[in-house]
Write a protein that holds these residues in place. Structure first.
Motif, PDB file in Angstrom:
ATOM      1  N   LEU A 113      -6.018  -8.597  -2.964  1.00 29.21           N
ATOM      2  CA  LEU A 113      -5.414  -7.614  -2.062  1.00 29.21           C
ATOM      3  C   LEU A 113      -3.904  -7.460  -2.254  1.00 29.21           C
ATOM      4  CD1 LEU A 113      -7.432  -8.550   1.129  1.00 29.21           C
ATOM      5  CD2 LEU A 113      -7.659  -6.439  -0.194  1.00 29.21           C
ATOM      6  N   TYR A 122      -0.392  -7.075   1.519  1.00 27.42           N
ATOM      7  CA  TYR A 122      -1.501  -7.060   2.470  1.00 27.42           C
ATOM      8  C   TYR A 122      -1.131  -7.737   3.789  1.00 27.42           C
ATOM      9  CZ  TYR A 122      -6.127  -8.022   4.442  1.00 27.42           C
ATOM     10  OH  TYR A 122      -7.208  -8.107   5.282  1.00 27.42           O
ATOM     11  N   ASP A 125      -6.081  -4.791   9.117  1.00 29.73           N
ATOM     12  CA  ASP A 125      -6.170  -4.068   7.846  1.00 29.73           C
ATOM     13  C   ASP A 125      -7.037  -2.824   7.932  1.00 29.73           C
ATOM     14  OD1 ASP A 125      -8.685  -5.160   8.059  1.00 29.73           O
ATOM     15  OD2 ASP A 125      -8.708  -6.069   6.062  1.00 29.73           O
ATOM     16  N   SER A 163     -17.468  -2.049  -0.905  1.00 31.45           N
ATOM     17  CA  SER A 163     -16.928  -2.795   0.221  1.00 31.45           C
ATOM     18  C   SER A 163     -17.036  -4.270  -0.114  1.00 31.45           C
ATOM     19  CB  SER A 163     -17.681  -2.482   1.516  1.00 31.45           C
ATOM     20  OG  SER A 163     -19.045  -2.838   1.397  1.00 31.45           O
ATOM     21  N   GLN A 191     -10.607  -3.246   5.996  1.00 28.62           N
ATOM     22  CA  GLN A 191     -10.690  -3.448   4.550  1.00 28.62           C
ATOM     23  C   GLN A 191     -11.545  -4.666   4.198  1.00 28.62           C
ATOM     24  OE1 GLN A 191      -6.819  -3.429   2.750  1.00 28.62           O
ATOM     25  NE2 GLN A 191      -7.590  -3.184   0.666  1.00 28.62           N
ATOM     26  N   ASN A 239       0.062  -5.652   6.938  1.00 27.87           N
ATOM     27  CA  ASN A 239      -0.781  -4.651   7.595  1.00 27.87           C
ATOM     28  C   ASN A 239      -0.695  -4.743   9.117  1.00 27.87           C
ATOM     29  OD1 ASN A 239      -2.575  -2.781   6.055  1.00 27.87           O
ATOM     30  ND2 ASN A 239      -3.018  -4.653   4.901  1.00 27.87           N
TER      31      ASN A 239
END
Length: 490
Positions: A301, A305, A396, A136, A399, A308
């Motif tokens: 990303l 991205y 997102d 993460s 994320q 999203n």
């Protein structure tokens, strides 16, 4: 002449990017003021004034150094480069890697040769290596690695002060009737006046448009605001529009200041024992932590991205975002008025007022992102896409951030003086005088309770819905609030 060096409007530093090894005998400098940049969208005029005047001042400084400078207006950047290339018999064009996917693609297709972008402390490949190894993408993990790698606020392997961050010390509400030291005002010269005339704009005296002015702003922050920055960095007040924030982000983002210069000045001040650790660490984390992390995540990303919309938010952009008269909410009226005046508010109004309202009203993420890009003086594409899509409106799916930054009126009441004298009561969630933030916060949790119940950082809040005996009434109030916000009457 041997080459053309193209300078984007966010690469305005003589010692970095493509200019660091430039030579007046060999290099032609090209700057293009494109119509797409100036008129392609409803940009805030204060933002345009700052960017254009800064670029023209920078071009003048290069001419004063002896460079041949081609500063031209054109429909697009590529059109401008074509015009300059014809004049110089198609010399090769060199540029530091641009700051957005679109600019990168356009310039690459045009045949521009890139050198590494060194306007950040973390090279893109190094960030990519870090992110690729993560399960993460916690900013805190990146920040600690940065501190160690750059040897900033470290005692050997340990952080100065015995902790990596001092967030708990930096959450004070604003003192009553707080003024603080005045901020610098910047006089306007002939270049400023010409740009203002072309834009039909009366600029504030808030923002410098020269390297000298940016350095003066840095010194003013170090001398008058740095020591008090930390404890009040999250506070909001009608008494003082900036509190002790540095106001340096525009200059960092257009290149007039380099992050290494800012960190050097901050560390020099900290080592004199005049700045407490909570202020030093809080500010340095913004520069070497969050700013570097957001830029790295933008490139990591990828270009898709920004599209999203994991919460399926389809609401229109609320009229209050552009017209403060379209709301009775004192916090929003004040914040949007501040933006309209000087194209800036600090990070807490951006996150906990603007983005929070967009999140809990279900505003379309791309509509909100476009507005944020257009109105803020420091709103580069790489800044706003991760900040809005990942952090601001949680579009997102988690994320970037493990939880959405949704909050009711209690947070705003605690961290500001906005609620005093407001038409709405932050303690109430139902009734005509219930705070829209409080009502919509619970409605937002109810709308997304199935998704958030699986989130360990949100499960307690979702469970709190079970204690609301007035949930049916709240949902009716939420619908009235949404309709009133869209009509500009709440």
């Amino acid at each position: 002449m041997k080459r053309i060096i193209y300078i984007p409007f966010d690469h305005l530093h003589r010692n970095y990017g493509a200019l660091k090894d430039a030579n007046p005998k060999d290099d032609v400098i090209a700057l293009v003021e494109s119509a797409r940049m100036s008129t392609g969208r409803p940009w805030h005029k204060e933002r345009l004034f700052f960017l254009i005047s800064s670029a023209r001042h920078f071009a003048q400084s290069l001419e004063d150094e002896g460079f041949s400078v081609e500063y031209i207006k054109a429909p697009t950047t590529i059109d401008g480069l074509d015009e300059i290339s014809k004049k110089y018999k198609k010399l090769p064009i060199v540029c530091a890697e641009p700051s957005s996917f679109r600019a990168f693609a356009d310039l690459k297709t045009h045949g521009v040769t890139f050198i590494d972008n060194d306007f950040f402390l973390t090279p893109r490949p190094l960030f990519n290596q870090w992110a690729s190894e993560q399960k993460s993408y916690l900013m805190e993990n990146f920040y600690r690695k940065q501190r160690t790698r750059l040897n900033i606020l470290m005692e050997g392997k340990d952080p100065v002060g015995g902790a990596w961050n001092f967030d708990k010390e930096n959450r004070l509400p604003p003192p009553k009737k707080y003024e603080g030291p005045k901020y610098l005002e910047h006089k306007r010269d002939e270049i400023d006046q010409q740009v203002a005339k072309e834009l039909d704009h009366t600029p504030t005296t808030t923002w410098a448009t020269t390297r000298k002015g940016a350095l003066a702003q840095l010194q003013n922050f170090i001398d008058n605001h740095f020591a008090d920055f930390g404890p009040l960095e999250d506070a909001m007040t009608t008494d003082n529009w900036a509190l002790h924030h540095s106001l340096l982000s525009p200059y960092l983002n257009n290149g007039l200041l380099h992050p290494s210069e800012v960190i050097h000045a901050a560390m020099k001040a900290f080592k004199t024992d005049s700045v407490p650790i909570e202020s030093a660490e809080g500010f340095i984390r913004q520069v070497i932590g969050w700013r570097e992390y957001v830029n790295g995540m933008y490139w990591f990303l990828g270009p898709d991205y920004r599209n999203n919309n994991q919460l399926a938010a389809t609401g229109p952009l609320l009229p209050l975002f552009s017209d403060p008269s379209k709301t009775q909410m004192r916090c929003m009226k004040q914040t949007v008025s501040d933006i309209n005046e000087r194209a800036w508010v600090h990070h807490i109004p951006r996150l906990m007022l603007l983005s929070n309202l967009a999140l809990i009203t279900g505003t379309n993420p791309q509509a909100f992102l476009d507005w944020m890009r257009e109105v803020f003086i420091d709103a580069s594409e790489w800044v706003m896409v991760p900040n809005v899509i990942g952090m601001g409106v949680h579009a997102d799916g988690g994320q970037m951030m493990t939880k959405p930054y949704a909050a009711g009126g209690a947070y705003i009441s605690r961290m500001s003086n906005y609620c005093k004298g407001c038409a709405y009561n932050p303690k109430l969630r139902v009734g005509d005088d219930a705070c829209p933030f409080t009502t919509l916060y619970w409605d937002f949790l109810d709308r997304h309770k199935e998704a958030f119940a699986k989130n360990h950082r949100m499960s307690q809040q979702v469970f709190g819905l079970n204690r609301l005996s007035d949930l049916p009434e709240l949902k009716e109030r939420a619908q009235d609030v949404l309709e009133g916000l869209e009509a500009g009457t709440i």
